[in-house]
Design a protein around this motif. Sequence first.
Motif, short mmCIF file in Angstrom:
data_model
loop_
_atom_site.label_atom_id
_atom_site.label_comp_id
_atom_site.label_asym_id
_atom_site.label_seq_id
_atom_site.Cartn_x
_atom_site.Cartn_y
_atom_site.Cartn_z
N GLY A 126 37.00 47.81 25.24
CA GLY A 126 36.35 47.61 26.53
C GLY A 126 35.31 46.50 26.52
O GLY A 126 34.69 46.22 27.54
N SER A 127 35.11 45.83 25.38
CA SER A 127 34.12 44.76 25.34
C SER A 127 34.62 43.49 26.02
O SER A 127 33.83 42.65 26.44
N ILE A 128 35.95 43.36 26.12
CA ILE A 128 36.54 42.21 26.81
C ILE A 128 37.19 42.71 28.10
O ILE A 128 38.00 43.62 28.07
N ALA A 129 36.83 42.08 29.20
CA ALA A 129 37.38 42.46 30.50
C ALA A 129 38.17 41.31 31.09
O ALA A 129 37.73 40.16 31.05
N VAL A 130 39.35 41.63 31.62
CA VAL A 130 40.13 40.64 32.35
C VAL A 130 39.65 40.71 33.80
O VAL A 130 39.90 41.68 34.49
N GLU A 131 38.93 39.70 34.23
CA GLU A 131 38.36 39.69 35.59
C GLU A 131 39.32 39.14 36.62
O GLU A 131 39.29 39.56 37.78
N ALA A 132 40.15 38.18 36.21
CA ALA A 132 41.09 37.56 37.15
C ALA A 132 42.28 37.04 36.37
O ALA A 132 42.15 36.64 35.21
N ALA A 133 43.44 37.08 37.00
CA ALA A 133 44.67 36.51 36.42
C ALA A 133 45.65 36.32 37.56
O ALA A 133 46.25 37.28 38.04
N GLU A 134 45.76 35.07 38.01
CA GLU A 134 46.65 34.79 39.14
C GLU A 134 47.02 33.33 39.14
O GLU A 134 46.17 32.45 38.96
N GLY A 135 48.30 33.06 39.34
CA GLY A 135 48.76 31.69 39.52
C GLY A 135 48.47 30.75 38.38
O GLY A 135 48.24 29.56 38.58
N GLY A 136 48.48 31.26 37.15
CA GLY A 136 48.24 30.41 36.00
C GLY A 136 46.79 30.20 35.65
O GLY A 136 46.47 29.36 34.80
N VAL A 137 45.90 30.96 36.25
CA VAL A 137 44.47 30.90 35.93
C VAL A 137 43.99 32.30 35.60
O VAL A 137 44.33 33.25 36.32
N ALA A 138 43.23 32.43 34.51
CA ALA A 138 42.70 33.73 34.12
C ALA A 138 41.25 33.59 33.71
O ALA A 138 40.85 32.57 33.13
N MET A 169 35.21 33.22 29.96
CA MET A 169 36.21 32.25 29.51
C MET A 169 37.22 32.07 30.63
O MET A 169 37.82 33.04 31.10
N VAL A 170 37.37 30.83 31.08
CA VAL A 170 38.31 30.52 32.16
C VAL A 170 39.43 29.66 31.58
O VAL A 170 39.16 28.60 31.01
N ALA A 171 40.66 30.15 31.71
CA ALA A 171 41.82 29.43 31.19
C ALA A 171 42.74 29.05 32.34
O ALA A 171 42.91 29.81 33.29
N ARG A 172 43.32 27.86 32.23
CA ARG A 172 44.21 27.36 33.28
C ARG A 172 45.44 26.71 32.63
O ARG A 172 45.30 25.87 31.74
#
Length: 141
Positions: A21-33, A98-101
């Motif tokens: 639970g220390s890492i949370a996925v806040e967003a993941a849509e259309g090739g951006v997370a 961390m924002v990945a695209r």
Amino acid sequence: MHLADVKDYLAADFPQVFGSGSIAVEAAEGGVATLALTPGEAHLRPGGIVSGPTLMMLADAAAYAALLSLTGEAKMAVTTNLNISFLRAGAAGAPIRMVARVVKPGRRLSVIVAEAFSGEALLAHCTMTYAMPATDATVVS
């Protein structure tokens, strides 16, 4: 995959990374997370700063989530190259985002860019290449 699907898949198949639970996925849509981490003792190096391997792991996980948001077929994608530039030290207890695209989705190789932020400060910039899973048409014997 939708955000809920990405979260469920990562929690089930990568409990070593997402189980605590220390890492949370806040967003993941259309090739951006976007992933978030509040670094604890296990993420620090001497001097109380966030370790390089922690930022690399977070970048790799965010890149994978970004790929999954494009297609569930990316489940078997693997990292073939990861290049990271550390720009500033992250402090213990200071949240990291961390924002990945995905900048080049490909049939065989995909390229992803990720950046780590603490507040507005850019901590690291990362580029990654993933080998995409072979389909029957791309298998070479």
